[in-house]
Design a protein around this motif. Structure first.
Motif, PDB file in Angstrom:
ATOM      1  N   VAL A  16      54.210  -6.773  -6.190  1.00 17.71           N
ATOM      2  CA  VAL A  16      54.053  -5.747  -5.155  1.00 17.71           C
ATOM      3  C   VAL A  16      52.572  -5.493  -4.916  1.00 17.71           C
ATOM      4  O   VAL A  16      52.106  -5.437  -3.766  1.00 17.71           O
ATOM      5  N   TRP A  17      51.815  -5.368  -5.997  1.00 14.53           N
ATOM      6  CA  TRP A  17      50.377  -5.097  -5.873  1.00 14.53           C
ATOM      7  C   TRP A  17      49.649  -6.262  -5.218  1.00 14.53           C
ATOM      8  O   TRP A  17      48.806  -6.055  -4.320  1.00 14.53           O
ATOM      9  N   VAL A  18      49.952  -7.495  -5.624  1.00 14.71           N
ATOM     10  CA  VAL A  18      49.292  -8.679  -5.061  1.00 14.71           C
ATOM     11  C   VAL A  18      49.569  -8.788  -3.568  1.00 14.71           C
ATOM     12  O   VAL A  18      48.659  -9.007  -2.756  1.00 14.71           O
ATOM     13  N   ILE A  19      50.847  -8.641  -3.184  1.00 10.56           N
ATOM     14  CA  ILE A  19      51.219  -8.755  -1.771  1.00 10.56           C
ATOM     15  C   ILE A  19      50.579  -7.637  -0.954  1.00 10.56           C
ATOM     16  O   ILE A  19      50.109  -7.853   0.173  1.00 10.56           O
ATOM     17  N   TYR A  20      50.544  -6.449  -1.532  1.00 14.51           N
ATOM     18  CA  TYR A  20      49.893  -5.315  -0.872  1.00 14.51           C
ATOM     19  C   TYR A  20      48.417  -5.602  -0.611  1.00 14.51           C
ATOM     20  O   TYR A  20      47.912  -5.375   0.499  1.00 14.51           O
ATOM     21  N   ARG A  21      47.716  -6.149  -1.599  1.00 14.88           N
ATOM     22  CA  ARG A  21      46.289  -6.431  -1.442  1.00 14.88           C
ATOM     23  C   ARG A  21      46.039  -7.560  -0.442  1.00 14.88           C
ATOM     24  O   ARG A  21      44.985  -7.621   0.188  1.00 14.88           O
ATOM     25  N   ILE A  22      47.031  -8.458  -0.289  1.00 15.25           N
ATOM     26  CA  ILE A  22      46.893  -9.562   0.659  1.00 15.25           C
ATOM     27  C   ILE A  22      47.193  -9.120   2.086  1.00 15.25           C
ATOM     28  O   ILE A  22      46.513  -9.536   3.035  1.00 15.25           O
ATOM     29  N   THR A  23      48.199  -8.281   2.249  1.00 15.30           N
ATOM     30  CA  THR A  23      48.693  -7.951   3.591  1.00 15.30           C
ATOM     31  C   THR A  23      48.187  -6.619   4.143  1.00 15.30           C
ATOM     32  O   THR A  23      48.350  -6.353   5.335  1.00 15.30           O
ATOM     33  N   GLN A  24      47.585  -5.795   3.301  1.00 15.34           N
ATOM     34  CA  GLN A  24      47.121  -4.484   3.770  1.00 15.34           C
ATOM     35  C   GLN A  24      45.711  -4.199   3.275  1.00 15.34           C
ATOM     36  O   GLN A  24      45.219  -4.826   2.329  1.00 15.34           O
ATOM     37  N   LYS A  76      53.525  -0.482   2.388  1.00  9.62           N
ATOM     38  CA  LYS A  76      54.660  -0.601   3.299  1.00  9.62           C
ATOM     39  C   LYS A  76      55.850  -1.289   2.633  1.00  9.62           C
ATOM     40  O   LYS A  76      55.709  -1.970   1.617  1.00  9.62           O
ATOM     41  N   THR A  77      56.986  -1.125   3.270  1.00 15.14           N
ATOM     42  CA  THR A  77      58.247  -1.610   2.706  1.00 15.14           C
ATOM     43  C   THR A  77      58.234  -3.109   2.442  1.00 15.14           C
ATOM     44  O   THR A  77      58.796  -3.572   1.434  1.00 15.14           O
ATOM     45  N   HIS A  78      57.617  -3.887   3.327  1.00 16.50           N
ATOM     46  CA  HIS A  78      57.689  -5.340   3.186  1.00 16.50           C
ATOM     47  C   HIS A  78      57.095  -5.830   1.870  1.00 16.50           C
ATOM     48  O   HIS A  78      57.505  -6.851   1.332  1.00 16.50           O
ATOM     49  N   ASN A  79      56.132  -5.093   1.330  1.00 14.90           N
ATOM     50  CA  ASN A  79      55.540  -5.483   0.051  1.00 14.90           C
ATOM     51  C   ASN A  79      56.575  -5.462  -1.074  1.00 14.90           C
ATOM     52  O   ASN A  79      56.620  -6.358  -1.916  1.00 14.90           O
ATOM     53  N   PHE A  80      57.421  -4.435  -1.068  1.00 15.44           N
ATOM     54  CA  PHE A  80      58.460  -4.310  -2.089  1.00 15.44           C
ATOM     55  C   PHE A  80      59.557  -5.359  -1.889  1.00 15.44           C
ATOM     56  O   PHE A  80      60.008  -5.976  -2.864  1.00 15.44           O
ATOM     57  N   ILE A  81      59.973  -5.563  -0.643  1.00 17.53           N
ATOM     58  CA  ILE A  81      61.047  -6.526  -0.373  1.00 17.53           C
ATOM     59  C   ILE A  81      60.631  -7.933  -0.792  1.00 17.53           C
ATOM     60  O   ILE A  81      61.399  -8.656  -1.455  1.00 17.53           O
ATOM     61  N   ILE A  82      59.438  -8.345  -0.405  1.00 18.71           N
ATOM     62  CA  ILE A  82      58.958  -9.687  -0.768  1.00 18.71           C
ATOM     63  C   ILE A  82      58.834  -9.820  -2.277  1.00 18.71           C
ATOM     64  O   ILE A  82      59.205 -10.839  -2.862  1.00 18.71           O
ATOM     65  N   ALA A  83      58.311  -8.784  -2.925  1.00 15.53           N
ATOM     66  CA  ALA A  83      58.158  -8.822  -4.384  1.00 15.53           C
ATOM     67  C   ALA A  83      59.510  -8.893  -5.081  1.00 15.53           C
ATOM     68  O   ALA A  83      59.666  -9.596  -6.091  1.00 15.53           O
TER      69      ALA A  83
END
Length: 254
Positions: free
Chosen positions: A160-168, A175-182
């Motif tokens: 969640v943290w990695v995707i968040y840092r990449i996408t935001q 945002k929700t998409h970070n949790f769903i992808i994770a």
């Protein structure tokens, strides 16, 4: 004093996960008995190595979760209540019904899924699976507690943290998409992580075998990940335990 308060939840999580690791010791002789060749070392040494390796991985994932869960707002509310001597039931109450409902639903799905695909699986896997009978407490303690700490608390929080840092941008609302992808990534890893045992039980590796192991485990992993996100780690743990109990009662493959 504040530093001790921060250390208590990870210590408790590690101890709970370690109980699950100890519960796999009786399973190791069963796995070895299914192998065609005699192991090159004593059973006791193999068990000791297995416990040591699993403990190192557990320690790492507890630490990873302790660092990144806080950063992305994922929690273990009951563990926190226990270590802070606050109202445990207040934190546990919202988790009970979702854990039971989702656990039963997940367990029933896995039973039906196995029955639907069993005819396409290698016969050796079915026979080995019938011979391999993990103790009920191993399924509940290791599957329910240890696996959730490893996969949800550790890996999912990190992703969640990695995707968040990449996408935001930093310091923006996650945002929700970070949790769903994770959830999806950690669930797939959870499914793939079950392949080595399956491969050791079946000399024939087929697309049906791989698909069954990955899809079945990843499907429940998604349920557990969603519960972790919305309700807390203990809800995912409870659902995982209930799923195993459901499969045990339904004579499924846990």
């Amino acid at each position: 004093m504040d530093r001790m308060k921060e250390l208590k939840p990870p210590i408790l999580l590690f101890l709970l996960g370690f109980v699950g690791i100890l519960s796999i010791i009786p399973l190791i002789p069963q796995l070895l008995a299914l192998q065609p060749e005699k192991p090159p070392m004593s059973l006791e040494l193999i068990q000791g190595i297995a416990v040591a390796q699993s403990s190192v991985l557990l320690f790492l994932m507890v630490w990873v979760g302790a660092v990144f869960a806080k950063k992305v707002g994922l929690t273990s509310p009951v563990i926190l209540a226990i270590t802070r001597s606050t109202n445990i039931y207040k934190e546990l109450k919202p988790q009970i019904v979702p854990a039971i409902v989702c656990g039963i639903a997940g367990g029933v799905f896995l039973i039906i899924f196995f029955k639907a695909v069993s005819g396409y699986l290698p016969p050796e896997l079915i026979i080995a699976g019938e011979k391999l009978t993990p103790p009920w407490y191993t399924k509940i303690l290791y599957g329910g507690i240890t696996e959730e700490i490893l996969i949800r608390w550790g890996l999912m929080s990190f992703f969640v943290w990695v995707i968040y840092r990449i996408t935001q941008q930093k310091n923006t609302e996650i945002k929700t998409h970070n949790f769903i992808i994770a959830i999806l990534i950690s669930s797939l890893i959870f499914g793939v992580g079950h392949l080595p045992v399956a491969f050791s039980l079946s000399p024939e590796v087929t697309i049906y075998l791989v698909s069954y192991i990955i899809i079945g485990n990843a499907a429940f992993g998604f349920i557990a990940g969603f519960l972790f996100w919305k309700r807390g780690l203990e809800c995912a743990i409870g659902a995982h335990m209930v799923a195993h109990i459901t499969m045990i009662l339904g004579n499924g493959v846990a």
